[in-house]
Design a protein around this motif. Structure first.
Motif, short mmCIF file in Angstrom:
data_model
loop_
_atom_site.label_atom_id
_atom_site.label_comp_id
_atom_site.label_asym_id
_atom_site.label_seq_id
_atom_site.Cartn_x
_atom_site.Cartn_y
_atom_site.Cartn_z
N PRO A 118 0.84 -1.21 0.00
CA PRO A 118 0.00 0.00 0.00
C PRO A 118 0.87 1.26 0.00
O PRO A 118 2.04 1.21 0.36
N PHE A 119 0.27 2.38 -0.37
CA PHE A 119 0.98 3.66 -0.33
C PHE A 119 0.13 4.69 0.40
O PHE A 119 -1.09 4.56 0.50
N GLU A 120 0.80 5.73 0.90
CA GLU A 120 0.12 6.73 1.72
C GLU A 120 -0.82 7.60 0.90
O GLU A 120 -0.51 8.00 -0.23
N ILE A 121 -1.96 7.90 1.50
CA ILE A 121 -2.95 8.80 0.92
C ILE A 121 -3.35 9.82 1.98
O ILE A 121 -2.95 9.70 3.14
N TRP A 122 -4.14 10.84 1.59
CA TRP A 122 -4.56 11.88 2.53
C TRP A 122 -6.07 12.08 2.54
O TRP A 122 -6.57 13.02 3.14
N ASN A 123 -6.79 11.20 1.87
CA ASN A 123 -8.23 11.30 1.81
C ASN A 123 -8.82 9.90 1.91
O ASN A 123 -8.14 8.93 1.58
N LEU A 124 -10.03 9.79 2.37
CA LEU A 124 -10.72 8.50 2.46
C LEU A 124 -12.06 8.59 1.74
O LEU A 124 -12.62 9.67 1.58
N SER A 125 -12.55 7.43 1.35
CA SER A 125 -13.86 7.35 0.73
C SER A 125 -14.49 6.03 1.10
O SER A 125 -13.83 5.14 1.64
N GLY A 126 -15.74 5.88 0.80
CA GLY A 126 -16.61 4.76 1.04
C GLY A 126 -16.17 3.45 1.64
O GLY A 126 -16.91 2.91 2.43
N VAL A 127 -15.04 2.85 1.31
CA VAL A 127 -14.70 1.51 1.76
C VAL A 127 -13.30 1.49 2.38
O VAL A 127 -12.30 1.51 1.68
N PHE A 128 -13.28 1.47 3.72
CA PHE A 128 -11.98 1.45 4.39
C PHE A 128 -12.08 0.76 5.74
O PHE A 128 -13.14 0.68 6.35
N LEU A 129 -10.93 0.26 6.19
CA LEU A 129 -10.80 -0.35 7.51
C LEU A 129 -10.02 0.62 8.37
O LEU A 129 -9.04 1.21 7.90
N SER A 130 -10.45 0.80 9.62
CA SER A 130 -9.77 1.75 10.49
C SER A 130 -9.69 1.22 11.91
O SER A 130 -10.49 0.38 12.33
N LYS A 131 -8.73 1.74 12.64
CA LYS A 131 -8.58 1.42 14.05
C LYS A 131 -9.60 2.23 14.85
O LYS A 131 -9.67 3.45 14.71
N LYS A 132 -10.36 1.55 15.68
CA LYS A 132 -11.42 2.19 16.45
C LYS A 132 -10.87 3.32 17.32
O LYS A 132 -11.43 4.42 17.36
#
Length: 184
Positions: A118-132
């Motif tokens: 993976p590579f770094e991004i600065w925006n998110l959209s619809g489908v992602f996994l995240s730490k609570k």
């Protein structure tokens, strides 16, 4: 396990997501729109990538192909960009990076499983996994507005992550892609 939550009235996406975050007992949370189809490896790929990256990485965006099963080609610098000062924002999570084609052997996070880095991004959209805990630290999803354009609550969350020095990455790996049916 799955817990079904229902609001007594429509309070919007952000409220529902925040309620789900509050009730969840899991350390990792997957977010997706109601018109998304995950392939059988999407959850595995998101989890493998997020847990394999540095601790500062708090979210992993997976590819979103719009009514298709293959990506389009593009450059890394076209994916997941956000610059508020210049008014620039992009998703382009249906792109497979040209840079990965040129030296494909150098772009594996795991060579045995053939998982792309993976590579770094600065925006998110619809489908992602995240730490609570990172979402909680960032204040959750904003409930102060419910815009109908491309500036979404995920973008606001991404800004909050960045302000706290937290990183987001994109996995361009087609094995982990989702399909956005775009009903809404």
């Amino acid at each position: 396990s799955i817990i079904y939550l229902q609001n007594s009235e429509n309070r919007g996406l952000s409220h529902s997501r925040n309620k789900g975050i509050e009730k969840s007992k899991n350390k990792l949370l997957m977010f997706l729109d109601d018109d998304i189809l995950l392939n059988k490896y999407s959850l595995f790929g998101a989890n493998f990538n997020l847990t394999s990256l540095d601790k500062d990485v708090v979210a992993l965006q997976i590819p979103i192909y719009h009514r298709k099963t293959i990506p389009r080609l593009g450059k890394i610098n076209e994916v997941g960009r956000l610059n508020v000062e210049k008014g620039l924002m992009s998703g382009n999570y249906d792109i497979f990076p040209i840079e990965y084609i040129k030296n494909w052997k150098n772009h594996f996070l795991n060579k045995d499983l053939k998982i792309l880095t993976p590579f770094e991004i600065w925006n998110l959209s619809g489908v992602f996994l995240s730490k609570k805990e990172a979402i909680e630290k960032a204040g959750g999803f904003t409930e102060s507005f419910n815009w109908k354009n491309a500036y979404r609550v995920e973008t606001e969350l991404a800004l909050n992550f960045s302000e706290k020095g937290l990183k987001m990455f994109f996995s361009p790996d087609p094995k982990f892609a989702s399909i956005h049916l775009k009903y809404g």
